[in-house]
Design a protein around this motif. Structure first.
Motif, PDB file in Angstrom:
ATOM      1  N   VAL A 135       0.814  -1.227   0.000  1.00 50.53           N
ATOM      2  CA  VAL A 135       0.000   0.000   0.000  1.00 50.53           C
ATOM      3  C   VAL A 135       0.842   1.269   0.000  1.00 50.53           C
ATOM      4  O   VAL A 135       0.321   2.344   0.277  1.00 50.53           O
ATOM      5  N   ASP A 136       2.121   1.173  -0.333  1.00 55.15           N
ATOM      6  CA  ASP A 136       2.954   2.379  -0.338  1.00 55.15           C
ATOM      7  C   ASP A 136       3.104   2.962  -1.739  1.00 55.15           C
ATOM      8  O   ASP A 136       3.944   3.812  -1.976  1.00 55.15           O
ATOM      9  N   GLY A 137       2.275   2.505  -2.686  1.00 53.64           N
ATOM     10  CA  GLY A 137       2.295   3.045  -4.038  1.00 53.64           C
ATOM     11  C   GLY A 137       1.000   3.748  -4.364  1.00 53.64           C
ATOM     12  O   GLY A 137       0.199   4.076  -3.490  1.00 53.64           O
ATOM     13  N   GLU A 138       0.784   3.965  -5.648  1.00 51.65           N
ATOM     14  CA  GLU A 138      -0.416   4.663  -6.066  1.00 51.65           C
ATOM     15  C   GLU A 138      -1.664   3.814  -5.862  1.00 51.65           C
ATOM     16  O   GLU A 138      -2.723   4.322  -5.529  1.00 51.65           O
ATOM     17  N   ARG A 191      11.031   0.957   3.675  1.00 53.14           N
ATOM     18  CA  ARG A 191      10.684  -0.434   3.484  1.00 53.14           C
ATOM     19  C   ARG A 191       9.251  -0.543   2.953  1.00 53.14           C
ATOM     20  O   ARG A 191       8.405   0.282   3.251  1.00 53.14           O
ATOM     21  N   ALA A 192       9.001  -1.560   2.147  1.00 57.81           N
ATOM     22  CA  ALA A 192       7.666  -1.755   1.599  1.00 57.81           C
ATOM     23  C   ALA A 192       6.648  -1.894   2.720  1.00 57.81           C
ATOM     24  O   ALA A 192       6.907  -2.548   3.741  1.00 57.81           O
ATOM     25  N   VAL A 193       5.488  -1.281   2.540  1.00 60.23           N
ATOM     26  CA  VAL A 193       4.425  -1.300   3.534  1.00 60.23           C
ATOM     27  C   VAL A 193       3.292  -2.174   3.007  1.00 60.23           C
ATOM     28  O   VAL A 193       2.801  -1.968   1.887  1.00 60.23           O
ATOM     29  N   TYR A 194       2.870  -3.136   3.815  1.00 59.15           N
ATOM     30  CA  TYR A 194       1.817  -4.056   3.413  1.00 59.15           C
ATOM     31  C   TYR A 194       0.638  -3.963   4.373  1.00 59.15           C
ATOM     32  O   TYR A 194       0.811  -3.797   5.584  1.00 59.15           O
TER      33      TYR A 194
END
Length: 577
Positions: free
Chosen positions: A326-329, A365-368
């Motif tokens: 959820v860290d993208g568009e 860091r990637a957020v999920y």
């Protein structure tokens, strides 16, 4: 010929509570759910696909597919959990039950759609009988069926004249039939994981096309609850259905599973999912029709596209069994990565508040967002664990490998043992902090080994050889890192005083453990030692040689880039992974 009624034919292998194994049908999986421990699917993606179907059936049979208020829905769900069976209505719900409250809800549902659960017949399960007329080709001025072949249907079989036939007894000239009990599993897998690209041509409304999109679960890793009984597992899978309502309710279609529709959908006017049941079962990109032989085995298959128009909105409601980045568009499902242990994705299964508290400040860091069913999972005491199903596929056509893994003990340790309905937030934060440190440690080791090789051989940093040492170190590092992770988490749990749990993972201030700085310092010391030890193991072949036996530049580079030492220029760890 037998239509192979999936309701009653025993095609699904199960493990019973009493300890033995057996087989049952689709109706039996629901009706006998309190007697079944787990489903022993013959292939992991088949397990994931079947679980989506069973979850939709559970929504329907329990009438939990509708929701007025969240509290009211949870109250009804809890009554079913306490009741312990799907074959009768809980006493507290009988007054509002739309059908005979003294009857069997499972039998009532399956009887209503009795002709829709046959593998063969006039309206076969998850199939489109129209393909007999829509998938045709012309040979010698005559129209003949244009089927896809069984090998295209069964994953792993060679396809076409150039298929890898030396690895299997199957080939394009001898496509051996598939027993119906096996064919249903491949139908489920293709429904959810089917490939994109060119496919058998289908002609609808005078226009023939042969392009398809990929299945809804293709290339993903998905997560499913496992309770003490299949009954518990299915109810834990349910989430309040209001979250599956589309944003544009006016454009939404009815919330129907494919077998519940009165008529087959128009390929040029696809229905939009209108709720949780259609989201779980009807967001498909392929259409199928199985062709049986005289013995009742599947001898041929029509496999083509399902919808020609843009079938679904760009942003569908979240699948409750997927973790989303959820860290993208736009949110994107977590992709399956072979060789990556489940415990490394722990941050995608814990509450975001605990993940944020445990991560290093300033890291990118990637957020999920964790699967939606886990929001309810923490509040139900009948859980045993989580099952992850991964299928590594490229976005279009190539299937690599699949796997199934049980939840790491570390995840279950993040629940308070005395109060299983609440998270143990201190342990959750510690788990994320240790995992975060190990990820950074691996990056340190990877870059140091790559630089040592590149500078020592005076080569190109983009060369494939520059990754030889990191590739050798990676499996060794993560194997030892997993043992270290479990050991450190157990040590921090033993060092923490018992915490008083509160709803939503809250903890009274006076009961918060004070292990913080000491635990972090000990973790740091041990992680640095782990990195140095593996670096030395990988480069020992160079360092241990006598002068003159190896390039001195390579020896100097190995010593200079040894991590966490005072020799040579220091290495700054990156915080952007």
């Amino acid at each position: 010929m037998d239509d192979y009624d999936l309701r009653h034919r025993r095609w699904a292998p199960v493990h019973y509570i009493r300890g033995d194994t057996g087989h049952t049908g689709l109706q039996g999986l629901i009706a006998e759910a309190e007697l079944i421990r787990s489903i022993n699917a013959p292939m992991p993606p088949g397990y994931a696909a079947l679980w989506h179907v069973l979850t939709a059936l559970t929504y329907r049979i329990t009438r939990l597919d509708t929701q007025d208020e969240p509290y009211e829905w949870l109250r009804r769900r809890d009554q079913w959990l306490a009741h312990g069976t799907f074959t009768s209505v809980p006493p507290g719900l009988r007054g509002t039950w739309p059908e005979d409250p003294a009857g069997d809800p499972v039998e009532q549902y399956f009887s209503r759609f009795a002709d829709r659960f046959a593998l063969f017949g006039a309206r076969p399960f998850l199939q489109d009988i129209r393909l007999r007329d829509q998938c045709v080709k012309t040979e010698k001025k005559e129209k003949v069926p244009d089927t896809s072949g069984v090998n295209k249907f069964v994953l792993g079989r060679p396809v076409g004249e150039n298929g890898a036939t030396w690895w299997t007894r199957h080939h394009d000239g001898d496509q051996r039939p598939v027993p119906p009990g096996e064919a249903i599993w491949w139908l489920l897998v293709q429904w959810y994981y089917g490939a994109a690209g060119k496919i058998t041509a289908r002609e609808v409304n005078g226009k023939k096309t042969s392009d398809s999109k990929s299945g809804m679960l293709r290339g993903t890793i998905s997560y499913y609850p496992r309770g003490h009984r299949l009954f518990d597992s299915l109810l834990i899978s349910l989430v309040p259905p209001a979250g599956a309502q589309p944003e544009d309710t006016a454009a939404a279609g009815p919330d129907l599973c494919p077998w519940e529709r009165k008529d087959l959908p128009d390929p040029d006017a696809p229905p939009r999912p209108g709720g949780m049941c259609s989201l779980l079962t009807a967001v498909h990109k392929h259409s199928f029709l199985l062709v049986p032989d005289l013995e009742g085995n599947v001898a041929d298959v029509y496999r083509t596209w399902a919808y020609r128009a843009a079938a679904w909105p760009e942003r569908l409601p979240a699948n409750p069994f997927l973790a989303y980045r959820v860290d993208g568009e736009a949110p994107r499902p977590r992709r399956a990565q072979p060789g990556r242990a489940l415990w490394r994705d722990l941050d995608g299964l814990l509450p975001q508040a605990q993940v944020s508290a445990g991560q290093t400040q300033g890291r990118r860091r990637a957020v999920y967002r964790r699967p939606a069913f886990l929001d309810e999972f923490a509040e139900i005491g009948t859980r045993r664990g989580i099952v992850a199903v991964g299928f590594h596929q490229d976005p279009k056509t190539v299937d690599h490998e699949w796997w199934m893994a049980a939840s790491p003990q570390a995840l279950m340790d993040c629940f308070d043992a005395e109060n299983p309905e609440y998270y143990h937030p201190q342990l959750a934060r510690a788990a994320v902090r240790i995992l975060d440190r190990l990820e950074r440690a691996w990056l340190t080791l990877k870059i140091c080994l790559g630089r040592a090789w590149t500078e020592g051989t005076r080569g190109d940093s983009d060369s494939k050889l520059s990754g030889a040492w990191p590739a050798q170190a990676e499996p060794v590092f993560w194997e030892q890192a997993e043992r270290f992770f479990e050991r450190r988490l157990r040590a921090e749990a033993d060092a923490s005083p018992s915490a008083t749990s509160h709803p939503q993972g809250g903890v009274a201030e006076e009961s918060r453990p004070s292990v913080g700085n000491d635990a972090e310092a000990e973790t740091e010391r041990q992680v640095r030692g782990l990195v140095r030890r593996i670096y030395d193991e990988v480069t020992a072949v160079v360092v241990a040689r006598q002068p003159g036996e190896v390039d001195p530049y390579l020896q100097m580079a190995v010593l200079e880039h040894r991590p966490h030492t005072s020799r040579g220029r220091p290495f700054r760890e990156r915080n952007d992974v």
